[in-house]
Motif scaffolding. Structure first.
Motif, PDB file in Angstrom:
ATOM      1  N   LYS A 177      69.045 -24.283  47.801  1.00  0.00           N
ATOM      2  CA  LYS A 177      68.511 -24.857  46.573  1.00  0.00           C
ATOM      3  C   LYS A 177      68.179 -23.770  45.558  1.00  0.00           C
ATOM      4  O   LYS A 177      67.981 -22.606  45.888  1.00  0.00           O
ATOM      5  N   ARG A 178      68.116 -24.189  44.310  1.00  0.00           N
ATOM      6  CA  ARG A 178      67.678 -23.332  43.206  1.00  0.00           C
ATOM      7  C   ARG A 178      66.341 -23.874  42.724  1.00  0.00           C
ATOM      8  O   ARG A 178      66.263 -25.015  42.260  1.00  0.00           O
ATOM      9  N   ASN A 179      65.327 -23.049  42.869  1.00  0.00           N
ATOM     10  CA  ASN A 179      64.015 -23.561  42.502  1.00  0.00           C
ATOM     11  C   ASN A 179      63.094 -22.410  42.117  1.00  0.00           C
ATOM     12  O   ASN A 179      63.215 -21.300  42.632  1.00  0.00           O
ATOM     13  N   ILE A 180      62.190 -22.697  41.195  1.00  0.00           N
ATOM     14  CA  ILE A 180      61.123 -21.774  40.838  1.00  0.00           C
ATOM     15  C   ILE A 180      59.844 -22.589  40.787  1.00  0.00           C
ATOM     16  O   ILE A 180      59.815 -23.703  40.259  1.00  0.00           O
ATOM     17  N   ASP A 181      58.784 -22.077  41.391  1.00  0.00           N
ATOM     18  CA  ASP A 181      57.549 -22.847  41.464  1.00  0.00           C
ATOM     19  C   ASP A 181      56.350 -21.910  41.495  1.00  0.00           C
ATOM     20  O   ASP A 181      56.471 -20.716  41.769  1.00  0.00           O
ATOM     21  N   VAL A 182      55.188 -22.480  41.201  1.00  0.00           N
ATOM     22  CA  VAL A 182      53.913 -21.760  41.268  1.00  0.00           C
ATOM     23  C   VAL A 182      53.302 -22.063  42.628  1.00  0.00           C
ATOM     24  O   VAL A 182      52.985 -23.214  42.931  1.00  0.00           O
ATOM     25  N   ASN A 265      56.140 -26.940  39.339  1.00  0.00           N
ATOM     26  CA  ASN A 265      56.123 -25.806  38.407  1.00  0.00           C
ATOM     27  C   ASN A 265      54.752 -25.536  37.811  1.00  0.00           C
ATOM     28  O   ASN A 265      54.648 -24.783  36.837  1.00  0.00           O
ATOM     29  N   ARG A 266      53.700 -26.113  38.360  1.00  0.00           N
ATOM     30  CA  ARG A 266      52.372 -25.837  37.813  1.00  0.00           C
ATOM     31  C   ARG A 266      51.315 -25.954  38.899  1.00  0.00           C
ATOM     32  O   ARG A 266      51.485 -26.639  39.904  1.00  0.00           O
ATOM     33  N   GLN A 267      50.222 -25.241  38.664  1.00  0.00           N
ATOM     34  CA  GLN A 267      49.040 -25.307  39.517  1.00  0.00           C
ATOM     35  C   GLN A 267      47.824 -25.284  38.616  1.00  0.00           C
ATOM     36  O   GLN A 267      47.837 -24.681  37.533  1.00  0.00           O
ATOM     37  N   GLU A 268      46.758 -25.947  39.055  1.00  0.00           N
ATOM     38  CA  GLU A 268      45.531 -26.017  38.265  1.00  0.00           C
ATOM     39  C   GLU A 268      44.347 -25.589  39.120  1.00  0.00           C
ATOM     40  O   GLU A 268      44.379 -25.689  40.350  1.00  0.00           O
TER      41      GLU A 268
END
Length: 658
Positions: A177-182, A265-268
């Motif tokens: 897979k192609r993925n970018i994440d926090v 793609n986000r974290q809080e």
């Protein structure tokens, strides 16, 4: 030795009853049993036997969560569970898990019909809970078929480490897979208003070529250089929080072309921003040797900002600045205009720490800020401070070892009424040394003992190496700076939840004196709805309620605080429930978690497309069993011995052998 004694007793018994053997041989057997039991008790025999017992049952634990179905890994897991090779003589047992864990018949999996298992995929992957339930059945080994996406509350790696049996894991799902994440956002546990805080995020990516990724945090922007292989990078931001309270920070990495999953793609995170450091004005018109100790202790405290350090002359004008707390040391009241200004600020809500000294001469204005508004009476002697029961609620006062402190030589005792406002008493004589009370809207702490600056000679204690003088000043000034109206505070454990997650509400309550306020009736309501939930007091002044996250929107909740029929106040907070399901935030194979589980338990990790073949011999757990029998310490042995003796006597009497 026990064997020899038993043999001798046996021979003697045979010789003693040799003439009766032909007439009643079985009575001899009964007598021998009595003698053997008696010998076992007399010689304190211990029968101790240990052996190991292995289980030939292996649990095949199959993941049936939404994350599996989203990428087609459910079919891979079912097929892998069917073809996984185990030696003959090992019994397969099939379980499925997601939100819950249950055992199924083997033919259900062998039919490859997902509809037989569940009508729909489970909304959560509680891998830790599934392992915990299966481990309690004590199989020889466990084989987990999963994508490794766990969003339960139990740590599966820690559980596998303590399982006492090997856990083999089979990774099911796509790897290309192609993925970018926090993956993480780290924030300070506490920051102060106006200070700069470092916030660090961690970004993970794979499947892309060389390029750039844009990361944003609350309007700020950073660019990361990314490469073709799987890797992680940290990105840091320096943030200045201008307002106190709980502040939400959101770290977002912009999506890249061809990304498999845009939902991760986000974290809080929440940052607890405290009011800016307490502003202190240190005022004296009788500076002495101890002034340097007090000044140094105030300067070294990071939560104190020393706005003023004034050696007040008789002709000096009004004090300027916006101090939260005034420290008056050894004042001799002369110019009324200066003291009127301080008294007015205290009456309006500022704090006041008044320290007695050798030339302490309160006049008309300062007497109004003393307990009872009366004059003071100096007394000399040796006054060793001791903590009163009224002050034990303040933790910083309990951190000081008063037995190690030099005694006060003078006490400027107020002639007014002080009652239970006393923090420190003189040991044995009960002369009050430190008082706490209110003056208008402000709070006052009066230290009647002198010289307190000698506490600065004592060495520091604890991680920060703070001495008793620093501990006392810092804690007292924070107490004086706290506004009287902020008694209740309602919080949630994080700002955003996924549907079905547990929302934990905590309310802290403080009494008028700053101590934890217990025994309150607290009722929680969400969105001003018709239903409400009582909050349970878990600790002194700490109230808790746990509710499931429902309704995909922003929610406002409030806690109504009562004591009996009186309403003491209402406090509010807010949280949000995300639109997307928790289970679908991250999909695809997380081989790292599965490998960690296998390593922690002594098992092994396999890919669904490279399963072990014939000849694979899994390690099976063995349990140690032990049998220990001590006749001397067993009540039943004495009961049996008494019954046998009685039975033998009755039978011999009937046979005429007595």
């Amino acid at each position: 030795m026990p064997i020899a004694v038993s043999a001798i007793l046996l021979v003697l018994a045979i010789l003693a009853y040799l003439r009766h053997i032909r007439k009643a041989g079985w009575l001899l057997v009964l007598r021998l049993a009595v003698i053997l039991l008696f010998a076992a008790i007399l010689t304190d025999w211990v029968i101790n036997y240990e052996w190991s017992k292995g289980s030939t049952r292996v649990v095949m634990l199959v993941d049936r969560s939404q994350s599996m179905g989203a990428v087609g890994a459910d079919t891979l897991a079912l097929k892998a569970a069917e073809v996984f090779q185990l030696p003959k003589g090992i019994r397969h047992e099939y379980w499925v898990f997601g939100d819950s864990t249950e055992r199924v018949r083997s033919r259900v999996l062998e039919s490859w019909n997902p509809g037989i298992l569940e009508s729909s995929f489970a909304a959560r992957t509680r891998l830790g809970a599934a392992l915990s339930k299966v481990i309690k059945t004590r199989p020889g080994a466990i084989v987990v078929f999963s994508d490794g996406q766990d969003n339960g509350e139990i740590d599966p790696v820690a559980l596998a480490r303590k399982a006492g049996m090997p856990v083999y894991t089979v990774g099911c799902g796509p790897v290309g897979k192609r993925n970018i994440d926090v993956t993480r956002i780290s924030v300070p546990a506490m920051v102060y208003e106006g200070d700069t805080a470092d916030i660090v995020g961690r970004v993970r990516y794979c499947g892309f070529g060389h390029g750039r990724a844009v990361v944003r945090l609350n309007g700020m922007r950073r660019e990361l250089e990314i490469g073709p292989g799987p890797a992680e990078q940290e990105v840091s931001f320096r943030v200045v929080f201008k307002q106190s309270g709980q502040r939400l920070v959101r770290l977002v990495v912009e999506s890249l072309p061809g990304e498999n999953n845009y939902l991760d793609n986000r974290q809080e995170a929440l940052v607890d921003v405290c009011p800016s450091r307490v502003r202190v004005a240190y005022v004296t018109n009788r500076p002495g040797f101890g002034s340097r100790f007090l000044h140094l202790a105030l300067v070294q405290e990071p939560r104190i900002k020393l706005d003023k350090f004034i050696w007040l002359a008789d002709n000096q004008g009004p004090i300027t600045g916006k101090a939260d707390v005034f420290v008056l040391a050894g004042i001799s009241e002369t110019k009324a205009m200066v003291w009127n200004e301080i008294a007015q600020k205290v009456q309006k809500g500022a704090g006041l720490l008044m320290l007695a000294g050798p030339d302490f001469r309160p006049g008309k204005v300062l007497k109004q800020l003393l307990p009872g508004g009366a004059d003071v009476r100096p007394r000399s002697g040796s006054f060793i401070p001791a903590l009163t029961s009224a002050a034990q609620m303040f933790s910083w006062l309990g951190d000081i070892d008063y037995d190690e402190l030099p005694p006060f030589e003078w006490v400027y005792e107020p002639l007014g009424v002080f009652g239970n406002q006393v923090w420190l008493n003189a040991r044995n004589s009960d002369v009050p040394l430190v008082f706490a009370y209110h003056a208008g809207k402000g709070k006052v702490v009066y230290v009647a003992g002198y010289p307190i600056w000698r506490w600065g000679f004592r060495p520091g204690i604890g991680p920060g190496k703070r001495g008793p003088l620093e501990i006392f000043l810092a804690g007292t000034i924070r107490y004086l700076a706290e506004k009287q109206g902020r008694r209740f505070r309602l919080e949630v454990n994080k700002p955003m939840f996924y549907p079905g997650e547990s929302v934990r509400f905590l309310m802290n309550a403080k009494g008028p004196d700053g101590s934890p306020w217990s025994g309150l009736d607290v009722v929680l309501a969400i969105d001003s709805g018709p239903s409400s939930v009582p909050m349970i007091e878990r600790a002194d002044g700490v109230y808790e309620a746990v509710l499931p996250a429902t309704g995909k929107r922003n929610h406002v909740c409030s806690a109504l605080v009562r004591m009996g029929d009186s309403v003491l106040g209402r406090v509010r907070t807010s949280f949000a429930v995300a639109e997307r399901e928790m289970e679908l935030v991250r999909t695809g194979l997380d081989g790292g978690l599965l490998m960690a589980i296998a390593r922690a338990s002594g098992g092994g990790f396999f890919r669904w497309d490279s399963l072990p073949g014939q000849g694979f011999e899994p390690i099976l757990a063995k349990s140690r069993r032990r049998f220990r029998f001590e006749p001397r310490r067993s009540v039943w042995v004495y009961v049996i011995l008494a019954l046998l003796v009685g039975l033998e006597l009755v039978l011999r009497r009937r046979r005429g052998l007595l």
